[in-house]
Enzyme design. Structure first.
Site, mmCIF file in Angstrom:
data_model
loop_
_atom_site.group_PDB
_atom_site.id
_atom_site.type_symbol
_atom_site.label_atom_id
_atom_site.label_comp_id
_atom_site.label_asym_id
_atom_site.label_seq_id
_atom_site.Cartn_x
_atom_site.Cartn_y
_atom_site.Cartn_z
ATOM 1 C CE LYS A 122 -32.496 -53.441 -13.951
ATOM 2 N NZ LYS A 122 -33.019 -54.443 -13.015
ATOM 3 C CG ASP B 191 -33.733 -51.988 -10.613
ATOM 4 O OD1 ASP B 191 -33.646 -53.189 -10.338
ATOM 5 O OD2 ASP B 191 -32.814 -51.176 -10.389
HETATM 6 P P1 NDP Z 1 -36.093 -49.168 -4.243
HETATM 7 O O1 NDP Z 1 -35.862 -47.937 -4.999
HETATM 8 O O2 NDP Z 1 -37.467 -49.535 -3.851
HETATM 9 O O3 NDP Z 1 -35.198 -49.169 -2.913
HETATM 10 C C1 NDP Z 1 -33.807 -49.033 -2.956
HETATM 11 C C2 NDP Z 1 -33.291 -48.956 -1.524
HETATM 12 O O4 NDP Z 1 -31.875 -48.998 -1.575
HETATM 13 C C3 NDP Z 1 -33.656 -47.658 -0.833
HETATM 14 O O5 NDP Z 1 -33.748 -47.876 0.545
HETATM 15 C C4 NDP Z 1 -32.460 -46.758 -1.174
HETATM 16 O O6 NDP Z 1 -32.245 -45.684 -0.277
HETATM 17 C C5 NDP Z 1 -31.330 -47.748 -1.092
HETATM 18 N N1 NDP Z 1 -30.244 -47.322 -1.985
HETATM 19 C C6 NDP Z 1 -30.314 -47.080 -3.321
HETATM 20 N N2 NDP Z 1 -29.123 -46.664 -3.788
HETATM 21 C C7 NDP Z 1 -28.297 -46.659 -2.726
HETATM 22 C C8 NDP Z 1 -26.931 -46.343 -2.552
HETATM 23 N N3 NDP Z 1 -26.172 -45.942 -3.587
HETATM 24 N N4 NDP Z 1 -26.405 -46.458 -1.300
HETATM 25 C C9 NDP Z 1 -27.153 -46.857 -0.253
HETATM 26 N N5 NDP Z 1 -28.461 -47.176 -0.351
HETATM 27 C C10 NDP Z 1 -29.014 -47.081 -1.567
HETATM 28 O O7 NDP Z 1 -35.413 -50.341 -5.121
HETATM 29 P P2 NDP Z 1 -35.664 -51.900 -5.063
HETATM 30 O O8 NDP Z 1 -35.949 -52.315 -3.664
HETATM 31 O O9 NDP Z 1 -36.619 -52.255 -6.124
HETATM 32 O O10 NDP Z 1 -34.243 -52.476 -5.530
HETATM 33 C C11 NDP Z 1 -33.189 -52.762 -4.600
HETATM 34 C C12 NDP Z 1 -32.176 -53.695 -5.244
HETATM 35 O O11 NDP Z 1 -32.838 -54.923 -5.632
HETATM 36 C C13 NDP Z 1 -31.505 -53.184 -6.528
HETATM 37 O O12 NDP Z 1 -30.191 -53.699 -6.586
HETATM 38 C C14 NDP Z 1 -32.337 -53.822 -7.633
HETATM 39 O O13 NDP Z 1 -31.630 -53.923 -8.844
HETATM 40 C C15 NDP Z 1 -32.594 -55.191 -7.014
HETATM 41 N N6 NDP Z 1 -33.732 -55.927 -7.567
HETATM 42 C C16 NDP Z 1 -34.983 -55.383 -7.563
HETATM 43 C C17 NDP Z 1 -36.051 -56.109 -8.069
HETATM 44 C C18 NDP Z 1 -37.451 -55.616 -7.963
HETATM 45 O O14 NDP Z 1 -38.368 -56.413 -8.243
HETATM 46 N N7 NDP Z 1 -37.706 -54.384 -7.565
HETATM 47 C C19 NDP Z 1 -35.840 -57.420 -8.706
HETATM 48 C C20 NDP Z 1 -34.498 -57.946 -8.570
HETATM 49 C C21 NDP Z 1 -33.487 -57.191 -8.046
HETATM 50 P P3 NDP Z 1 -32.645 -44.177 -0.703
HETATM 51 O O15 NDP Z 1 -34.153 -44.167 -0.662
HETATM 52 O O16 NDP Z 1 -31.999 -43.322 0.312
HETATM 53 O O17 NDP Z 1 -32.098 -43.965 -2.096
#
Ligand code: NDP
Length: 450
Positions: A130, A170
């Site tokens: 990571k 991510d």
């Molecule tokens: P994105 O950046 O596309 O989206 C993240 C979302 O979560 C946004 O809506 C963001 O809101 C919100 N968010 C982030 N940090 C916080 C926080 N501290 N409190 C509240 N809301 C928060 O990321 P992904 O969708 O790619 O990833 C989401 C999760 O999925 C993570 O845990 C990641 O590790 C996991 N994941 C992702 C994969 C992938 O293929 N992308 C694969 C496997 C797991 P805002 O815009 O306001 O920050």
């Protein structure tokens, strides 16, 4: 867990915390795995002799570096970046890059550690890693993000490669950032190879990659219901987040016949009791993917929905919870609220979204609880398929990729049943940890003392 086992777990964790101080997220991730695998280790002298858990909880290496870049107003900025190459026993390192101001070494170590087990569960030859930076893309111009990505790659390119380490996206790293990163990698390496995944379809990306984590999380949820002779049809769903994973978890939930009533971002959540239908989802995609807007705009566009500033959606009574935002977003109190409101299943799109106490509550309530390393493995699985297509210099159709994704999620579910079934109850935490562990541990034993 027996007394002897829990004593061993405590002793191991004391040592780990001493060796890795100030890394609470890493401790949390290791504690959960240790609790799951300790009895297997105590029953197998070969794992004890090889000090397998000590070795598996120590990353192969961590690269830390400064990223210097220039903002649009001419000021010079410096961020810190990391690549945690955790374990390559079963394949080249593989795992995403996260850009968020909250990124620390502890967070990247927990994510890299989880990734080792998740990648093992997919059945594909991928080790775990990571990386990321404490860079906040929010409010930055496209040119600033591009300059940051290019500067980061000037250092990162020395440490990655299609057979060495293959990063992906991510939080904060979507297709735009992967394109900037890959463009710079290609220029520095002077080679066109699949060293990053999540690429655009025009330059080696896989059909179905951007949908894969969210779709996979819903396939896993459906597999859990199917095993109980039930399905997602007609169920209400709370989703957190509105990023890549959340959007496609909503999309697939709709096609499964469920009704999704929430979405969120870090400013709060929206509750739409009528459900997010296809038209509203198209609006949400445009709002989040194109205009990079905030979630309260949804409630302004659709007055039947309410916006709850600064809150998370877990008090809304639902049948299914799909946490798809970030780590530790379901507190102990949230877990109590979900269970008291009759939740039937939690399938984690995000990595470690439930605090340890919340996991205990779900397991004690015997609801269907799919931990992230099983439920969200679809993203990295399709990244693995992207690597295969790049190596073959072929592109598979969306239907072919989706069929493979469904097959992989089904196999992961089956591995959880194999290692987590106990008197009719399936402990998916234990099942996924033990299944992921055995493959990596046995590969490490085969190599001897390395
Ligand atoms: P994105 O950046 O596309 O989206 C993240 C979302 O979560 C946004 O809506 C963001 O809101 C919100 N968010 C982030 N940090 C916080 C926080 N501290 N409190 C509240 N809301 C928060 O990321 P992904 O969708 O790619 O990833 C989401 C999760 O999925 C993570 O845990 C990641 O590790 C996991 N994941 C992702 C994969 C992938 O293929 N992308 C694969 C496997 C797991 P805002 O815009 O306001 O920050």
């Amino acid at each position: 867990m027996s007394n002897a086992c829990s004593k061993e777990v405590d002793q191991f964790m004391q040592g780990l915390i001493k060796r890795n101080p100030h890394e609470p997220e890493f401790h949390q991730a290791v504690q959960e795995v240790t609790e799951s695998v300790m009895s297997l280790i105590l029953d197998n002298q070969k794992y004890q002799d090889a000090q397998i858990l000590e070795r598996m909880t120590e990353p192969d290496r961590i690269v830390i570096f400064r990223v210097t870049w220039e903002a649009d107003d001419g000021t010079v900025r410096a961020n810190r970046a990391w690549r945690v190459q955790f374990n390559n026993a079963i394949g080249p390192y593989k795992g995403g890059l996260r850009f968020h101001p909250s990124v620390t070494q502890s967070i990247l170590k927990f994510l890299g550690f989880e990734q080792v087990f998740k990648n093992s569960l997919t059945g594909l030859p991928m080790g775990g890693a990571k990386g990321g930076a404490n860079f906040n893309p929010r409010g930055k111009s496209r040119s600033e993000v591009m300059r940051f990505c290019q500067s980061l790659m000037i250092e990162l390119h020395r440490h990655i490669g299609e057979d060495t380490d293959v990063p992906a996206g991510d939080i904060g790293v979507g297709s735009r950032e992967i394109s900037f990163l890959f463009g710079q990698y290609k220029r520095l390496a002077n080679r066109f190879v699949g060293t990053l995944t999540g690429k655009g379809l025009e330059f080696g990306g896989s059909a179905g990659r951007k949908e894969a984590t969210g779709y996979g999380c819903v396939y896993f949820c459906e597999n859990m219901f199917e095993h109980r002779g039930d399905s997602m049809v007609g169920k209400t769903v709370a989703v957190s987040g509105s990023g890549n994973v959340a959007i496609y978890a909503i999309e697939k939930s709709l096609t499964m016949g469920a009704k999704v009533v929430t979405a969120s971002d870090s400013s709060g959540f929206i509750h739409d009791p009528n459900g997010i239908d296809q038209e509203k989802l198209a609006y949400l995609k445009d709002l989040k993917e194109e205009r990079r807007g905030r979630i309260h705009e949804y409630a302004e566009k659709y007055p039947e929905a309410t916006f709850h500033a600064g809150e998370r959606p877990w008090n809304v009574p639902v049948d299914i919870a799909l946490p798809c935002a970030t780590q530790n977003e379901i507190s102990e109190k949230d877990a109590h609220a979900l269970v008291q409101n009759g939740v039937l299943a939690v399938s984690e799109g995000a990595n470690m979204p439930s605090v340890a106490e919340a996991v205990t509550i779900f397991r004690e309530a015997k609801i269907l609880y799919g931990p992230g390393k099983a439920a969200n493995a679809g993203g990295v699985a399709v990244s693995g398929l992207e690597q295969s297509q790049n190596a073959l210099r072929l592109s598979w159709s969306r239907q072919e990729v989706d069929a493979r994704l469904q097959g992989i999620m089904h196999d992961i579910h089956h591995k959880c049943l194999e290692h987590g079934s106990d008197n009719g109850y399936v402990d998916y935490v234990k099942g996924s940890n033990v299944a992921g562990f055995i493959k990596v541990a046995d590969a490490m034993l085969a190599y001897g003392v390395v």
